[in-house]
Design a protein around this motif. Structure first.
Motif, PDB file in Angstrom:
ATOM      1  N   PRO A 146      41.838  33.947  38.580  1.00 26.39           N
ATOM      2  CA  PRO A 146      42.762  32.994  39.086  1.00 26.39           C
ATOM      3  C   PRO A 146      43.858  32.795  38.158  1.00 26.39           C
ATOM      4  O   PRO A 146      44.051  33.527  37.251  1.00 26.39           O
ATOM      5  N   ASN A 191      43.582  35.679  42.620  1.00 28.18           N
ATOM      6  CA  ASN A 191      42.065  35.882  43.303  1.00 28.18           C
ATOM      7  C   ASN A 191      42.247  36.901  44.313  1.00 28.18           C
ATOM      8  O   ASN A 191      41.870  36.921  45.570  1.00 28.18           O
ATOM      9  N   LYS A 230      40.521  35.553  48.350  1.00 25.42           N
ATOM     10  CA  LYS A 230      39.518  34.615  47.538  1.00 25.42           C
ATOM     11  C   LYS A 230      38.178  34.554  48.458  1.00 25.42           C
ATOM     12  O   LYS A 230      37.378  34.280  47.818  1.00 25.42           O
ATOM     13  N   LYS A 264      30.837  43.111  43.065  1.00 22.90           N
ATOM     14  CA  LYS A 264      30.311  42.240  44.335  1.00 22.90           C
ATOM     15  C   LYS A 264      31.028  42.616  45.631  1.00 22.90           C
ATOM     16  O   LYS A 264      30.588  42.136  46.615  1.00 22.90           O
TER      17      LYS A 264
END
Lengths: 211, 576
Positions: free
Chosen positions: B37, B255, B277, B450
Motif C-alpha cells: 500500500p 497494491n 488491489k 495468495k
C-alpha cells in the motif's frame, strides 16, 4: 509430570498439527496491506461495542465479570501484583488494565482464533489442575498455593506456553500506547521512566486499521 | 488498450526510486508498480505494536511467506542436512517492509559508501575455498559520481574527516551537516583517539535541515524499524518518489503485485502482468522494464518469468539466476552505562532521547593480522544508542537465567533496573557475506502465495570465514565500550542472516556465462530489462547496502536515459 499436564501437552500438539499458523498465532496477518480494505468494519458489532465500552464506559465490566476473565484477572494479579508498600511505585496488573488489554488485544483482526481459544482453554486447564491438586479453583487458592500451582503447570509445555502468552500481552499492557486499552495515562511508561516518542498513534490509526 | 509507458519499474524501494525520479525528470513517462500500500508520513507513528510487535508494514505471512532452508546439525553428524520450512510456521520473517518506498522507509539510514577494495575483492585478497568471490565489472571510480549524486538527491547528512581507510570523493563534504549528537559521541571520540583509532562521524540518510516538502529530523528517538513522520529519513518514497510524481510524468500504482514478466521470441519483455488491489489480473506495457523488488523477490520474479528464449527463467540461460545471494556478515554487542556513575546533570544528558551517537570505526576495514592468516578484508563497526523499544526490552526479562518464566516481584525488580538505572550502547559489525553455493533463491515446489504463485525458497548457508571476521571486529567493539565506561559487556556473532541486509542473486559481470546482468545491469538475453536493486552485487562489501543501491540505480538510470535518446526536450512541461 502429572497426567493432567501430559494431557495438556498432547492437546497442544494436536492444535499445532491441525493448524500450522498456531505456532505463530501472534504474528500478523494484517488487514489492509494485502488489499482487504475496509475489513476492519467486518468486526462483529458486539466487538466494536465492546472496544468502545472498554475504553469509554463501564460496559466492559459486564464482559469481564464472567469466565475466563475472572480467573485471568486473578492470575494476572499474581503475575504482576499490586505495589507492596508506600515506597513501591510500581503499578500492578489492575492499574495497567492487563485483563482488559488482553481481552481487546485478542479481538484484533490479525490475532488467530486459535490463539483466543488457547487462552480460554488454559483457564479451564488451570482450574481443573487446581481442583485436582488443591480441591479449589485457582481463585480460591492462597498466594503461596497460586505460586506453586503456576510453577507446576510451567513444567508442562502447554502450561508454560499459556503463562508465557499471558506475559507477552502483559508486557504490552504495560508499555504499548494507551490507545490499545492498557497502560492508562502512560502509567507503565511513567513507572519505568520510558519515553514513548512522538507522534503517538490516534485511535483511527491503530496498527490493524492501517491501510 | 493499455497505455505504453517509456519505463515500467517494478518495486518502489531504494532500487526503483532513483530510476523513477531520473527518468521522469528527463521527460519520460514512468509507471511504478508496487505490491504494498501507499503509506505517507501521516501513517507513521511511534507505535511499537505497529512497527515491531505486529509487523503492520509487512505482508501477512498467511498470504505471502518464504520457505527457508537451514542446515540442521545432527549430534552424531551423520544426518546433517538442509531442512526447509515455511516462515508461516515461525522463525524469522524475511519481509522488510512492503509499501511505496519499500524497506527504505524502515531503515536506520546508516550510510556508508563501499571502498575501492570492495570492487576487486578477488584480485586484492585472492580466492577463499568454498566462496565464489568475483571482482566487479566496474570500479569505485565508475560509481563515485553517483554516490555523490545520492548524497544530494536522497539527502545525506554527515561530516567528512580524514582517516586511513577513507574512500576518495569528488565533493568536499556532505550537503547536510551532521544531525545532533548524543552526550556519548564526545566520550567515544576521546576514548578512540586515546586508543589510536579514528572515530568517524557516521553519515546518515536523515535530514538535519528541511528540504523541499521534507521536514528536518525532529529527534523523537526510535528510527530503525519505524517509518519517519517528518520525512527526514531518506526513504525512496520521501526523498525521490514524491518529486517524481510531482513532475507529472511518474504514475505509482500501489497494491499492484507483479507476478510475471512476459517475454517474446526475441527474448524481449513485452508486458508485466500484475494483480491489482481487487485481485484482478492486469497488464502493463512499456519500452523498458526495470525490476527492483529487493534481492530475494527479484530472483523469484525472474525465475518464475519463463519465456520462449528464457526457458529456465528470465536471464537464467547461465543457470546463475538466484545464485550467490548475499546477506551480511554481522555481529552485535552491547554495554551498560550505569547512571550511578554519573552526575545528575550528566544523567539527564545520557537519558536524552533523539540525538544520535552516530559514530563508526573503519580502522579494520582491511585487517592485517597473522592470526587470521595475513591481509584479509575486514569491516565496519557502527556505534549507536540502543533502540528504545519498550516492549522489546521488557520481553528480555520473560525468562530468568535458568529459563524459568519470570513474574512477580523479581520481574518488577529487573524491569526497574533495565529501564531506570542505565543507558545502553550497541555496536553493530558489518563485514562481507562471502557468496557461496549454499546461499541462493529458487522457487518452492509446493508452497504458494495468495495469488497461487510459488514462493521463494531461500537457502541461507554462510561461510565460516565471515563469522571469524565478525568476531574479530566485535572484540574490538567490546574494547571501545569498556574504555567508555560500560559494564556487562556482551557480544554475539553467528552465521545467521540479517534479513534486512540482502543483495545478490543476479550478479553483474562481463561474461554472460557467469553472470545474470551485464555491467549496465541489463539482463543478458533480454535487451529491454534491467535490475536496479541490490541483486547486481557479486560481493557485498562491509557496510549496509542502501547507499550503494541508490547510487547504482542512479547510474543505471543514466544508461537508460542515454539509450532512450537523452534528456527529452519536453521534460520541462507537464504533459496534458
Amino acid at each position: 509430570m502429572s497426567l493432567i499436564l501430559q494431557s495438556w501437552d498432547k492437546a497442544l500438539q494436536r492444535e499445532i498439527d491441525a493448524n500450522p499458523n498456531f505456532a505463530v498465532s501472534r504474528r500478523q496477518f494484517l488487514l489492509g496491506t494485502t488489499g482487504l480494505a475496509g475489513a476492519a468494519f467486518l468486526l462483529p458489532s458486539w466487538l466494536e461495542a465492546a472496544q468502545k465500552s472498554t475504553l469509554n464506559s463501564k460496559k466492559s465490566d459486564k464482559i469481564l465479570t464472567s469466565e475466563p476473565w475472572l480467573t485471568i484477572e486473578v492470575v494476572y494479579n499474581h503475575l504482576f501484583p499490586p505495589p507492596t508498600d508506600s515506597k513501591d511505585d510500581s503499578p500492578g496488573a489492575k492499574q495497567i488494565k492487563a485483563t482488559e488489554y488482553l481481552f481487546l488485544a485478542l479481538q484484533a483482526p490479525d490475532i488467530e482464533k486459535s490463539q483466543r481459544q488457547f487462552v480460554e482453554k488454559g483457564v479451564k486447564w488451570l482450574n481443573q489442575f487446581s481442583v485436582t491438586e488443591y480441591k479449589k479453583p485457582f481463585s480460591g487458592l492462597s498466594n503461596s498455593d497460586r505460586e506453586k500451582a503456576l510453577r507446576k503447570i510451567e513444567k508442562s509445555k502447554a502450561g508454560r506456553r499459556w503463562i508465557a502468552t499471558l506475559m507477552d500481552f502483559l508486557f504490552e499492557a504495560l508499555l504499548a500506547d494507551p490507545v490499545y486499552g492498557g497502560n492508562p495515562d502512560g502509567i507503565g511508561w511513567k513507572w519505568l521512566d520510558h519515553s514513548p516518542g512522538f507522534p503517538r498513534p490516534p485511535k483511527n490509526k491503530r496498527y490493524f486499521l492501517l491501510t | 488498450m493499455n497505455k505504453e509507458y517509456d519505463v515500467c519499474v517494478i518495486g518502489s524501494g531504494a532500487g526503483g526510486g532513483p530510476v523513477a525520479l531520473a527518468l521522469s525528470e528527463a521527460g519520460y513517462q514512468v509507471l511504478v508498480l508496487e505490491k504494498g500500500p501507499w503509506f505517507t508520513e501521516k501513517d507513521f507513528f511511534k507505535d511499537e505494536l505497529a512497527s515491531s510487535q505486529r509487523d503492520a508494514y509487512k505482508p501477512s505471512l498467511k498470504d505471502e511467506k518464504h520457505v527457508i532452508e537451514d542446515y540442521q546439525d545432527d549430534s552424531d553428524k551423520k544426518n546433517n542436512k538442509w531442512v526447509a520450512s515455511s516462515t508461516e510456521k515461525g522463525g524469522q520473517n524475511f519481509w522488510n517492509g512492503n509499501c511505496v518506498g519499500g524497506s527504505s522507509n524502515f531503515m536506520s539510514g546508516f550510510f556508508w559508501r563501499l571502498k575501492p577494495v570492495d570492487f576487486k575483492l578477488l584480485s586484492e585478497f585472492g580466492p577463499i575455498k568454498g566462496a565464489n568471490i568475483a571482482d566487479w565489472p566496474i570500479s569505485y571510480n565508475d560509481l563515485e559520481p553517483y554516490y555523490a549524486k545520492a548524497e544530494v538527491e536522497v539527502g545525506i547528512s554527515g561530516k567528512v574527516i580524514k582517516h586511513p581507510n577513507a574512500e576518495p570523493r569528488s565533493t568536499k563534504d556532505f550537503p547536510y551537516p551532521p544531525t545532533h549528537e548524543h552526550f556519548f559521541s564526545a566520550t567515544f571520540d576521546k576514548v578512540c583517539t586515546k586508543m589510536k583509532l579514528h572515530p568517524v562521524p557516521m553519515p546518515r540518510a536523515v535530514l538535519s535541515k528541511p528540504s523541499g516538502k521534507r521536514r528536518s529530523c525532529e529527534y523523537s528517538g526510535y528510527c530503525a524499524y519505524y517509518g519517519c513522520s517528518t520525512g527526514a529519513k531518506g526513504s525512496s518514497r520521501a526523498a525521490l518518489l514524491g518529486r517524481a510524481t510531482d513532475n507529472g510524468r511518474c504514475t505509482i500504482l500501489a497494491n499492484s503485485k507483479v507476478h510475471k514478466l512476459v517475454s517474446d521470441n526475441s527474448g524481449k519483455v513485452v508486458a508485466a502482468e500484475y494483480f491489482d488491489k481487487a485481485g484482478k489480473k492486469q497488464k502493463a506495457i512499456a519500452k523498458i522494464f526495470v525490476v527492483a523488488c529487493q534481492a530475494i523477490e527479484t530472483s523469484r520474479l525472474l525465475l518464475f518469468s519463463k519465456g520462449p528464449k528464457h526457458k529456465q527463467g528470465l536471464g537464467n540461460n547461465s543457470g546463475q539466476l538466484g545464485q550467490n545471494l548475499l546477506f551480511a556478515g554481522s555481529a552485535s554487542g552491547t554495554g551498560d552505562f550505569l547512571y550511578k556513575n554519573y552526575t545528575t546533570a550528566e544523567v539527564n544528558k545520557i537519558k536524552q532521547m533523539g540525538p544520535f551517537l552516530n559514530r563508526g570505526l573503519q580502522d579494520w576495514y582491511v585487517i592485517n593480522d597473522k592470526k587470521l592468516g595475513g591481509r584479509i578484508k575486514g569491516g565496519t563497526i557502527d556505534f549507536v544508542i540502543s533502540h528504545p523499544n519498550g516492549i522489546e526490552r521488557a520481553l528480555l526479562y520473560k525468562t530468568d537465567n535458568d529459563d524459568k518464566l519470570m513474574w512477580g516481584a523479581e520481574l518488577k525488580k529487573n524491569l526497574v533496573e533495565e529501564f531506570r538505572h542505565a543507558q545502553y550502547v550497541t555496536f553493530e559489525v558489518f563485514c562481507d557475506w562471502l557468496p557461496n553455493d549454499n546461499c541462493f533463491v529458487s522457487l518452492d515446489k509446493k508452497v504458494k502465495d495468495k495469488w497461487g504463485d510459488p514462493v521463494s525458497k531461500v537457502r541461507i548457508g554462510h561461510h565460516e570465514h565471515d563469522v571469524d571476521v565478525a568476531k574479530y571486529l566485535a572484540k574490538h567493539g567490546v574494547q571501545v565500550l569498556e574504555k567508555m565506561g560500560a559494564i556487562n559487556l556482551r557480544f554475539h556473532a553467528s552465521g545467521a542472516p540479517p534479513v534486512n541486509l540482502v543483495a545478490g542473486g543476479c550478479r553483474f559481470g562481463k561474461d554472460p556465462k557467469t553472470s545474470v546482468l551485464n555491467p549496465d545491469c541489463q539482463v543478458h538475453d533480454a535487451e529491454n530489462l534491467y535490475v536496479t536493486d541490490g541483486s547486481f552485487m557479486p560481493t557485498g562489501g562491509s557496510v549496509p547496502y542502501t547507499w550503494t543501491i541508490y547510487a547504482n540505480s542512479f547510474r543505471v538510470a543514466d544508461r537508460i536515459i542515454e539509450r532512450l535518446g537523452g534528456n527529452n526536450p519536453g521534460s520541462k512541461k507537464r504533459p496534458v
